[in-house]
Design a protein around this motif. Structure first.
Motif, mmCIF file in Angstrom:
data_model
loop_
_atom_site.group_PDB
_atom_site.id
_atom_site.type_symbol
_atom_site.label_atom_id
_atom_site.label_comp_id
_atom_site.label_asym_id
_atom_site.label_seq_id
_atom_site.Cartn_x
_atom_site.Cartn_y
_atom_site.Cartn_z
ATOM 1 N N VAL A 59 0.861 -1.188 0.000
ATOM 2 C CA VAL A 59 0.000 0.000 0.000
ATOM 3 C C VAL A 59 0.891 1.229 0.000
ATOM 4 N N VAL A 60 0.766 2.065 -1.042
ATOM 5 C CA VAL A 60 1.635 3.226 -1.224
ATOM 6 C C VAL A 60 0.787 4.496 -1.326
ATOM 7 N N SER A 61 0.981 5.410 -0.389
ATOM 8 C CA SER A 61 0.307 6.720 -0.427
ATOM 9 C C SER A 61 -1.184 6.604 -0.730
ATOM 10 N N SER A 62 -1.837 5.679 -0.062
ATOM 11 C CA SER A 62 -3.267 5.435 -0.273
ATOM 12 C C SER A 62 -4.023 5.652 1.030
ATOM 13 N N ARG A 63 -5.342 5.802 0.921
ATOM 14 C CA ARG A 63 -6.135 6.021 2.134
ATOM 15 C C ARG A 63 -7.435 5.234 2.068
ATOM 16 N N ASN A 64 -7.931 4.949 3.274
ATOM 17 C CA ASN A 64 -9.167 4.193 3.430
ATOM 18 C C ASN A 64 -9.081 2.852 2.694
ATOM 19 N N VAL A 65 -8.079 2.062 3.073
ATOM 20 C CA VAL A 65 -7.830 0.752 2.473
ATOM 21 C C VAL A 65 -8.174 -0.315 3.506
ATOM 22 N N HIS A 66 -9.071 -1.218 3.162
ATOM 23 C CA HIS A 66 -9.482 -2.297 4.066
ATOM 24 C C HIS A 66 -9.101 -3.626 3.440
ATOM 25 N N ILE A 67 -8.212 -4.330 4.116
ATOM 26 C CA ILE A 67 -7.738 -5.632 3.674
ATOM 27 C C ILE A 67 -8.278 -6.634 4.691
ATOM 28 N N MET A 68 -9.313 -7.387 4.303
ATOM 29 C CA MET A 68 -10.048 -8.208 5.265
ATOM 30 C C MET A 68 -10.183 -9.661 4.819
ATOM 31 N N ASP A 69 -10.079 -10.551 5.793
ATOM 32 C CA ASP A 69 -10.338 -11.980 5.610
ATOM 33 C C ASP A 69 -9.528 -12.587 4.471
ATOM 34 N N ASP A 70 -8.271 -12.190 4.394
ATOM 35 C CA ASP A 70 -7.382 -12.701 3.360
ATOM 36 C C ASP A 70 -6.430 -13.727 3.959
ATOM 37 N N SER A 71 -5.943 -14.606 3.131
ATOM 38 C CA SER A 71 -4.920 -15.559 3.513
ATOM 39 C C SER A 71 -3.660 -15.184 2.749
ATOM 40 N N ILE A 72 -2.664 -14.643 3.477
ATOM 41 C CA ILE A 72 -1.438 -14.167 2.837
ATOM 42 C C ILE A 72 -0.250 -14.913 3.440
ATOM 43 N N SER A 73 0.485 -15.598 2.590
ATOM 44 C CA SER A 73 1.648 -16.357 3.037
ATOM 45 C C SER A 73 2.792 -16.094 2.062
ATOM 46 N N THR A 74 3.636 -15.123 2.422
ATOM 47 C CA THR A 74 4.765 -14.760 1.573
ATOM 48 C C THR A 74 6.043 -14.794 2.393
ATOM 49 N N CYS A 75 7.162 -14.848 1.713
ATOM 50 C CA CYS A 75 8.449 -14.984 2.381
ATOM 51 C C CYS A 75 8.847 -13.738 3.158
ATOM 52 N N HIS A 76 8.591 -12.564 2.623
ATOM 53 C CA HIS A 76 9.101 -11.329 3.212
ATOM 54 C C HIS A 76 8.008 -10.612 4.001
ATOM 55 N N ASP A 77 7.271 -9.712 3.405
ATOM 56 C CA ASP A 77 6.201 -8.970 4.079
ATOM 57 C C ASP A 77 4.845 -9.440 3.581
ATOM 58 N N CYS A 78 3.947 -9.727 4.494
ATOM 59 C CA CYS A 78 2.574 -10.039 4.073
ATOM 60 C C CYS A 78 1.904 -8.760 3.588
ATOM 61 N N VAL A 79 2.029 -7.671 4.367
ATOM 62 C CA VAL A 79 1.481 -6.373 3.994
ATOM 63 C C VAL A 79 2.518 -5.310 4.323
ATOM 64 N N SER A 80 2.776 -4.414 3.376
ATOM 65 C CA SER A 80 3.659 -3.280 3.647
ATOM 66 C C SER A 80 2.871 -2.004 3.370
ATOM 67 N N MET A 86 -3.045 6.410 4.913
ATOM 68 C CA MET A 86 -3.859 6.670 6.106
ATOM 69 C C MET A 86 -5.056 5.741 6.112
ATOM 70 N N ASP A 87 -5.538 5.431 7.309
ATOM 71 C CA ASP A 87 -6.730 4.612 7.510
ATOM 72 C C ASP A 87 -6.633 3.291 6.752
ATOM 73 N N VAL A 88 -5.569 2.545 7.035
ATOM 74 C CA VAL A 88 -5.392 1.212 6.463
ATOM 75 C C VAL A 88 -5.769 0.211 7.539
ATOM 76 N N ARG A 89 -6.736 -0.637 7.244
ATOM 77 C CA ARG A 89 -7.239 -1.610 8.226
ATOM 78 C C ARG A 89 -6.989 -3.022 7.721
#
Length: 100
Positions: A59-80, A86-89
């Motif tokens: 997520v880059v310079s974004s706002r009001n981002v909702h990341i819900m009920d996801d299955s994330i399996s990565t080697c480095h960062d699941c979410v950056s 702003m307002d990243v949930r």
């Protein structure tokens, strides 16, 4: 070197990404840049354990981002989350108990 992304949204408003599977991207699987009012739900994002510097959702310079009920399996960062985001949930999917 160019940033490699499987799926990239830039300067978008009011978008919904749901129920997709992203697998084995070279760097970022899903990227939102300068977006607002975003929903990314029920996504399945995976990469091998030996893949270096792989990010699930970036997520880059974004706002009001909702990341819900996801299955994330990565080697480095699941979410950056970077830039003036702003307002990243985030709410991850609950892991199933392997004992039954």
């Amino acid at each position: 070197m160019e940033n490699l992304r499987a799926l990239h949204f830039e300067d978008c408003q009011g978008i919904s990404v749901m129920g997709n599977t992203l697998k084995n991207s070279h760097e970022s699987h899903l990227t939102f840049t300068r977006c607002s009012h975003v929903k990314a739900n029920y996504m399945r994002i995976t990469s091998p354990e030996d893949s270096p510097d792989t990010t699930g959702v970036h997520v880059v310079s974004s706002r009001n981002v909702h990341i819900m009920d996801d299955s994330i399996s990565t080697c480095h960062d699941c979410v950056s989350i970077v830039g003036n985001s702003m307002d990243v949930r985030l709410r991850a999917e609950k892991e199933k108990d392997s004992r039954g």
